[in-house]
Design a protein around this motif. Structure first.
Motif, PDB file in Angstrom:
ATOM      1  N   UNK A 134     -70.537 130.324  72.966  1.00  0.00           N
ATOM      2  CA  UNK A 134     -69.301 130.228  72.195  1.00  0.00           C
ATOM      3  C   UNK A 134     -69.164 128.832  71.582  1.00  0.00           C
ATOM      4  N   UNK A 135     -69.485 127.810  72.369  1.00  0.00           N
ATOM      5  CA  UNK A 135     -69.417 126.430  71.857  1.00  0.00           C
ATOM      6  C   UNK A 135     -70.431 126.228  70.731  1.00  0.00           C
ATOM      7  N   UNK A 136     -71.606 126.803  70.945  1.00  0.00           N
ATOM      8  CA  UNK A 136     -72.710 126.706  69.977  1.00  0.00           C
ATOM      9  C   UNK A 136     -72.277 127.306  68.625  1.00  0.00           C
ATOM     10  N   UNK A 137     -71.684 128.501  68.662  1.00  0.00           N
ATOM     11  CA  UNK A 137     -71.241 129.177  67.436  1.00  0.00           C
ATOM     12  C   UNK A 137     -70.038 128.431  66.842  1.00  0.00           C
ATOM     13  N   UNK A 138     -69.134 127.993  67.724  1.00  0.00           N
ATOM     14  CA  UNK A 138     -67.941 127.267  67.257  1.00  0.00           C
ATOM     15  C   UNK A 138     -68.339 126.030  66.435  1.00  0.00           C
ATOM     16  N   UNK A 139     -69.342 125.286  66.930  1.00  0.00           N
ATOM     17  CA  UNK A 139     -69.770 124.078  66.226  1.00  0.00           C
ATOM     18  C   UNK A 139     -70.338 124.417  64.851  1.00  0.00           C
ATOM     19  N   UNK A 140     -71.102 125.519  64.766  1.00  0.00           N
ATOM     20  CA  UNK A 140     -71.652 125.929  63.473  1.00  0.00           C
ATOM     21  C   UNK A 140     -70.543 126.355  62.515  1.00  0.00           C
ATOM     22  N   UNK A 141     -69.542 127.079  63.045  1.00  0.00           N
ATOM     23  CA  UNK A 141     -68.418 127.512  62.205  1.00  0.00           C
ATOM     24  C   UNK A 141     -67.651 126.286  61.694  1.00  0.00           C
ATOM     25  N   UNK A 142     -67.402 125.324  62.595  1.00  0.00           N
ATOM     26  CA  UNK A 142     -66.648 124.118  62.230  1.00  0.00           C
ATOM     27  C   UNK A 142     -67.386 123.346  61.134  1.00  0.00           C
ATOM     28  N   UNK A 143     -68.690 123.239  61.299  1.00  0.00           N
ATOM     29  CA  UNK A 143     -69.526 122.545  60.317  1.00  0.00           C
ATOM     30  C   UNK A 143     -69.433 123.252  58.962  1.00  0.00           C
ATOM     31  N   UNK A 144     -69.514 124.587  58.987  1.00  0.00           N
ATOM     32  CA  UNK A 144     -69.443 125.360  57.748  1.00  0.00           C
ATOM     33  C   UNK A 144     -68.068 125.308  57.104  1.00  0.00           C
ATOM     34  N   UNK A 145     -67.014 125.280  57.927  1.00  0.00           N
ATOM     35  CA  UNK A 145     -65.650 125.207  57.396  1.00  0.00           C
ATOM     36  C   UNK A 145     -65.443 123.869  56.702  1.00  0.00           C
ATOM     37  N   UNK A 146     -66.003 122.811  57.287  1.00  0.00           N
ATOM     38  CA  UNK A 146     -65.890 121.473  56.698  1.00  0.00           C
ATOM     39  C   UNK A 146     -66.595 121.432  55.339  1.00  0.00           C
ATOM     40  N   UNK A 147     -67.709 122.158  55.253  1.00  0.00           N
ATOM     41  CA  UNK A 147     -68.480 122.184  54.002  1.00  0.00           C
ATOM     42  C   UNK A 147     -67.895 123.166  52.984  1.00  0.00           C
ATOM     43  N   UNK A 148     -66.825 123.891  53.380  1.00  0.00           N
ATOM     44  CA  UNK A 148     -66.188 124.819  52.445  1.00  0.00           C
ATOM     45  C   UNK A 148     -66.810 126.205  52.416  1.00  0.00           C
ATOM     46  N   UNK A 149     -67.800 126.443  53.274  1.00  0.00           N
ATOM     47  CA  UNK A 149     -68.469 127.754  53.283  1.00  0.00           C
ATOM     48  C   UNK A 149     -67.643 128.792  54.041  1.00  0.00           C
ATOM     49  N   UNK A 150     -66.832 128.336  54.997  1.00  0.00           N
ATOM     50  CA  UNK A 150     -66.027 129.266  55.808  1.00  0.00           C
ATOM     51  C   UNK A 150     -64.558 128.876  55.757  1.00  0.00           C
ATOM     52  N   UNK A 151     -63.711 129.830  56.144  1.00  0.00           N
ATOM     53  CA  UNK A 151     -62.272 129.612  56.135  1.00  0.00           C
ATOM     54  C   UNK A 151     -61.889 128.516  57.145  1.00  0.00           C
ATOM     55  N   UNK A 152     -60.811 127.788  56.837  1.00  0.00           N
ATOM     56  CA  UNK A 152     -60.349 126.755  57.775  1.00  0.00           C
ATOM     57  C   UNK A 152     -58.909 127.010  58.209  1.00  0.00           C
TER      58      UNK A 152
END
Lengths: 194, 194
Positions: A134-152
């Protein structure tokens, strides 16, 4: 008093030997359980099939369940290592999560829940591994959200839980093509909202 | 030979009485198991707490497990009825699925997995209910896809499986607000792709 100094090389050899015996016990037990079922496998059978004495086997493990838990821990660690390797191969944040989610969904697809997995999944080591994942996926999501690829507008941890649960549907899908569609639909839920 | 004609009203009274005893047994057993744990509840305790004789109890159920399965079936049927009512209250196809998914997620949120549920969920009646639920969601997705509210590039049955798995994440979410965010993210995965 004379204390013999064990050469370093010798220690390493003993370590490697112990590791090899340990792994052989795990592999043999997994094969026996897969063939004969959990209830009918005994420590004596495991010792014989591994090619070691019963006394030696008991130096490594107290009972069959302890062996299975160790086997399962190694199995899960292998999956997590695979997911980390997949992450490190892909390009930008969006592509990294996509590659990892697809790899995870394929693992779920190839490991449908069995009686044995239901038993093993109650173990404490599984809760640890799930938190790690969960932490592993969370970090990837956070990284992608910062880059604008995912919702924030939703916290990365909640989005990670959404992803992992959605992808467990892969266990009951009939084909890898269906698994890839599931990954695409799951990723669509992560896209930024306008 | 004289065959007494049982008045219809009398039959209905007997039916209602049997139903009332049946339901009382289920409620009492659920309460006893919740208080004392599954292992320590006996048929004698259940009979006493329900206020009926042991012989009468055995006319209804063979053992504690059979009572719990009946209780669980009634419980699940209640959930499915609730979801159908929610569906019938909402407006267009998109709103109907959204209302049903939120209701389902709230059920998952309020019923986290316990030892008892893990045991009961192995029953055949659960497989039937899950299939029913999957068909129910699939039909709503298909209706919405036809109306243009949801994507039509993935089969409604696969999208239904995606929804149901994604929403089980509600069981480990801390609040109803988090559950509603999960529903919004899950629905975003269903939107038509451009």
């Amino acid at each position: 008093m004379y204390t013999p100094r064990v050469p370093k090389l010798w220690n390493e050899t003993i370590g490697a030997h112990r590791r090899a015996v340990h792994d052989a016990i795990l592999d043999t037990t997994a094969a026996l359980v897969a063939e004969h079922g959990l209830a009918s496998v005994t420590m004596s059978q495991i010792a014989e099939a591994t090619g070691i004495g019963r006394a030696t086997l008991y130096k490594y493990f107290a009972d069959v369940e302890a062996i299975l838990v160790a086997w399962h821990e190694r199995h899960i660690a292998g999956h997590l290592k695979h997911l980390a390797a997949v992450r490190d191969q892909a390009g930008d944040a969006g592509a990294r999560l996509e590659a990892v989610l697809e790899a995870f969904a394929l693992i779920a697809h190839e490991h449908p829940t069995t009686e044995l997995s239901a038993l093993l999944h109650r173990g404490e080591h599984v809760a640890r591994a799930q938190q790690h994942l969960r932490d592993f996926i969370r970090d990837l999501v956070a990284e992608g959200a910062k880059a604008g690829a995912f919702r924030d507008d939703v916290a990365p941890d909640e989005l990670a839980q959404y992803c992992l649960h959605a992808l467990t549907a892969a266990g009951s899908l009939p084909s890898k093509a269906a698994v890839r569609r599931l990954v695409a639909v799951t990723l669509a839920g992560l896209r930024p909202t306008r």
